[in-house]
Motif scaffolding. Structure first.
Motif, PDB file in Angstrom:
ATOM      1  N   THR A 534     -13.356  -7.249  -5.419  1.00  0.00           N
ATOM      2  CA  THR A 534     -12.167  -7.041  -4.514  1.00  0.00           C
ATOM      3  C   THR A 534     -11.658  -7.312  -5.412  1.00  0.00           C
ATOM      4  OG1 THR A 534     -13.233  -8.446  -2.910  1.00  0.00           O
ATOM      5  CG2 THR A 534     -11.052  -8.241  -3.267  1.00  0.00           C
ATOM      6  N   ASP A 536      -7.529  -6.734  -7.199  1.00  0.00           N
ATOM      7  CA  ASP A 536      -6.389  -8.428  -6.914  1.00  0.00           C
ATOM      8  C   ASP A 536      -5.276  -8.221  -5.615  1.00  0.00           C
ATOM      9  OD1 ASP A 536      -6.834  -9.383  -8.907  1.00  0.00           O
ATOM     10  OD2 ASP A 536      -5.655  -8.401 -10.493  1.00  0.00           O
ATOM     11  N   TRP A 537      -5.069  -6.387  -4.894  1.00  0.00           N
ATOM     12  CA  TRP A 537      -4.183  -6.015  -4.308  1.00  0.00           C
ATOM     13  C   TRP A 537      -4.618  -6.504  -2.911  1.00  0.00           C
ATOM     14  CZ3 TRP A 537      -6.023  -2.781  -0.729  1.00  0.00           C
ATOM     15  CH2 TRP A 537      -7.396  -2.448  -1.376  1.00  0.00           C
ATOM     16  N   LYS A 539      -6.322  -8.912  -1.930  1.00  0.00           N
ATOM     17  CA  LYS A 539      -6.999 -10.626  -2.648  1.00  0.00           C
ATOM     18  C   LYS A 539      -6.359 -11.191  -0.200  1.00  0.00           C
ATOM     19  CE  LYS A 539      -9.303 -10.788  -5.542  1.00  0.00           C
ATOM     20  NZ  LYS A 539      -8.897 -11.196  -6.775  1.00  0.00           N
ATOM     21  N   ARG A 540      -5.377 -11.092   0.498  1.00  0.00           N
ATOM     22  CA  ARG A 540      -4.826 -11.266   1.283  1.00  0.00           C
ATOM     23  C   ARG A 540      -3.966 -10.326   2.718  1.00  0.00           C
ATOM     24  NH1 ARG A 540       0.784 -12.064   1.742  1.00  0.00           N
ATOM     25  NH2 ARG A 540       0.384 -13.788   2.658  1.00  0.00           N
ATOM     26  N   GLY A 541      -4.051 -11.036   3.289  1.00  0.00           N
ATOM     27  CA  GLY A 541      -3.561 -10.454   4.789  1.00  0.00           C
ATOM     28  C   GLY A 541      -4.066  -9.313   5.132  1.00  0.00           C
ATOM     29  N   TYR A 542      -2.532  -8.260   5.149  1.00  0.00           N
ATOM     30  CA  TYR A 542      -2.902  -7.290   5.546  1.00  0.00           C
ATOM     31  C   TYR A 542      -4.504  -6.125   4.765  1.00  0.00           C
ATOM     32  CZ  TYR A 542      -2.435  -1.615   7.150  1.00  0.00           C
ATOM     33  OH  TYR A 542      -3.128  -1.062   7.512  1.00  0.00           O
ATOM     34  N   HIS A 544      -6.480  -7.401   2.449  1.00  0.00           N
ATOM     35  CA  HIS A 544      -7.598  -7.817   2.402  1.00  0.00           C
ATOM     36  C   HIS A 544      -8.142  -7.096   3.606  1.00  0.00           C
ATOM     37  CE1 HIS A 544     -10.884 -10.238   2.051  1.00  0.00           C
ATOM     38  NE2 HIS A 544     -10.531 -10.429   3.205  1.00  0.00           N
ATOM     39  N   GLU A 548     -11.512  -4.756   3.193  1.00  0.00           N
ATOM     40  CA  GLU A 548     -12.732  -4.880   3.227  1.00  0.00           C
ATOM     41  C   GLU A 548     -13.408  -3.833   5.067  1.00  0.00           C
ATOM     42  OE1 GLU A 548     -14.965  -7.961   2.894  1.00  0.00           O
ATOM     43  OE2 GLU A 548     -13.208  -7.898   0.914  1.00  0.00           O
TER      44      GLU A 548
END
Length: 568
Positions: A534, A536-537, A539-542, A544, A548
């Motif tokens: 995964t 770094d860009w 890792k979170r929110g939209y 992520h 995925e």
């Protein structure tokens, strides 16, 4: 089923109270009971100071509201995300699915019996149609329309084919700083979308071919009064659809209508992006876009519209020549004329009303096409097991069969840093390769597939080279460019295995793109690839969610959980 203000009541455990509260608060806006008892037409507002493509949206909204009210319904305007191609970081494609989700959920969340969606800039119409298909509420689509043309030193200019052509001249030293600055102020002389057959115009034409917008709505220039009269008429149609509870997109979008859209895309010299978007739209329905079928249509359907970048004219000339109805008339039996439209007419009715413009040469007859085959071809081979796309109508004929040495760039950043290095080992017969620029790799599949000609070659007179990538390119671009290589390199696709000096063979006639390296060596390279993690860009929110769940180009780059309809 409840309608009007009673539709989709907020849950307080008491339906009567929910309606009472809704009416109490909306009356704060000054509405009367008469207004609130009418069928409701929702109208999306995609205006933004960042989005010059949508600069006429406020006027379009007022015209739609007028049409809705003249037909006895109640217009309700609501905002959604606005995406502008040249202002969206990292790419507008990265945000397309977010706009589709936003639009779908706002259609569901708020009471409306029909909806008018207003869009234009590249990813907005696809996002809105994806949303409309999933929500399956009666929908009228209004494109904002193309800009009018610009002028420079007696030459007609259009964003953004001429942006790229003149920037290439500047890079080659043929245009100086003062002239490129003058050009910069003349390429986009009005609000609206690019006035060439880029993605925005392609999607507007596809929308009309699908029967989801009014005849001629794809081509009316953005500033023209006719654009606003068309918007008023669209409001009238939406009001009637709100009263009749249909037709819904699911009633309009059939295998025949999707085939018609593919035929029109090939015949207009459409953007390669249009194929990704149409695939995503189809995947929201029970139907699918099959790449082999699309390629077969490309062999049968000629390019009939003489429009940049495949030809010479601009969108306003296409409009004055009769627009999409005239094109469909020229296509004859290649179009299924029994397909329905939102107005209740069939395409047969639309074609019967097409204007015959004496002397026009923008929309050619089938026996005198611009190109004998359609705009796009689908390629397969060991570099693209699930397919790749080339816009053959905008390529150099001499390069459509070509074998050359790979010059590999690992990423967009790597290309930016090295493509103009005087010491770069490159010649005009080489094949420029860009990887890690696909849906996951970049992220957002940027329009980086139009790799610039290395400056030292451009200044030596090289105008085109074979370029291949897992990226996209603007529909406004010209060149021998292989795009959407699937699967992308970031998920271990064969593009990740290419090394500098490998030979690559392109043969568009045979629909093939191959890396001329034996399978044993490729297996050895594949085993040496680092495992994907995964980034770094993501890792979170939209970001992520995007990383995925994003699908590959052959499935429309939608999210894997958004396929199929999710009706009210």
């Amino acid at each position: 089923m409840a309608d009007g203000l009673r539709k989709g009541l907020t849950s307080y455990g008491d339906a009567g109270f929910s309606l009472f509260l809704r009416k109490a608060f909306i009356k704060a806006m000054g509405y009367s009971d008469d207004a609130l008892n009418r069928p409701i037409v929702g109208i999306t507002n995609t205006y933004s100071d960042y989005n010059p493509c949508h600069g006429n949206v406020p006027q379009i909204i007022e015209a739609v509201k007028r049409g809705v009210m003249l037909s006895g319904a109640m217009p309700m305007v609501f905002p959604t995300i606005s995406i502008a191609e040249s202002f969206a970081y990292p790419t507008s494609m990265y945000l397309r699915n977010l706009m589709a989700m936003d639009t779908e959920e706002m259609i569901r969340a708020q009471p409306m019996d029909a909806v008018v969606v207003i869009g234009g800039c590249d990813k907005t119409l696809p996002a809105q149609i994806m949303a409309a298909v999933s929500a399956d509420l009666p929908t009228v689509i209004i494109p904002v329309g193309p800009m009018v043309v610009g002028h420079h030193r007696g030459e007609v200019l259009g964003a953004c084919t001429d942006c790229r052509r003149l920037w290439a001249k500047y890079r080659a030293g043929e245009i100086d700083d003062n002239e490129i600055e003058a050009v910069n102020g003349r390429l986009a002389p009005s609000v609206g979308t690019c006035m060439v057959m880029g993605t925005a115009s392609t999607m507007a034409c596809i929308t009309e071919a699908l029967g989801l917008s009014l005849p001629m709505s794809a081509t009316i220039p953005a500033p023209h009064a006719e654009r606003f009269r068309s918007a008023e008429a669209s409001g009238r149609v939406a009001a009637e659809m709100a009263k009749a509870k249909g037709p819904r997109p699911s009633e309009i979008l059939t295998p025949a209508s999707f085939r018609n859209a593919q035929v029109v895309m090939q015949a207009i010299g459409g953007s390669t992006n249009g194929l990704i978007h149409l695939t995503a739209i189809a995947h929201r329905s029970p139907h699918k876009i099959d790449l082999e079928t699309f390629d077969r249509l490309g062999r049968e359907v000629p390019v009939l519209v003489d429009l940049k970048p495949s030809g010479e004219h601009y969108m306003e000339h296409f409009h004055h020549a009769g627009g999409v109805p005239k094109l469909m008339a020229q296509l004859g039996d290649l179009i299924d004329l029994d397909a329905k439209t939102i107005t209740g007419q069939t395409l047969r009715d639309v074609v019967a009303g097409a204007e015959d413009v004496p002397g026009q040469d923008v929309i050619r007859p089938r026996d005198n096409p611009i190109k004998a085959e359609g705009a796009m071809a689908v390629l397969h081979g060991n570099l693209a097991p699930r397919g790749a796309v080339i816009k053959q109508s905008a390529a150099s004929p001499k390069l459509l069969q070509h074998t050359g040495r790979a010059v590999v760039f690992e990423s967009v950043e790597d290309m930016t840093l090295r493509v103009d290095d005087p010491d770069l080992d490159v010649n005009a017969d080489d094949v420029l390769v860009l990887r890690n620029a696909g849906p996951k790799g970049a992220p957002g599949m940027p329009e980086a597939g139009y790799l610039p000609i290395p400056k030292k070659l451009a200044r030596g007179g090289t105008k085109d080279m074979v370029r291949i990538s897992d990226a996209r390119m603007s529909g406004t671009a010209f060149g021998t460019i292989v795009l959407h290589i699937t699967p992308e390199s970031a998920v271990g696709g064969p593009l990740a295995l290419v090394k500098n000096g490998d030979m690559i063979r392109l043969d568009v006639a045979k629909r093939s793109i191959d890396l001329l390296v034996d399978e044993a060596e490729l297996e050895k390279r594949r085993a040496a690839l680092a495992p994907a993690g995964t980034p770094d860009w993501a890792k979170r929110g939209y970001a992520h969610l995007f990383n995925e769940t994003i699908l590959q180009a052959d499935e429309g780059c939608d999210f894997n959980f958004m396929r199929g309809q999710g009706k009210n």
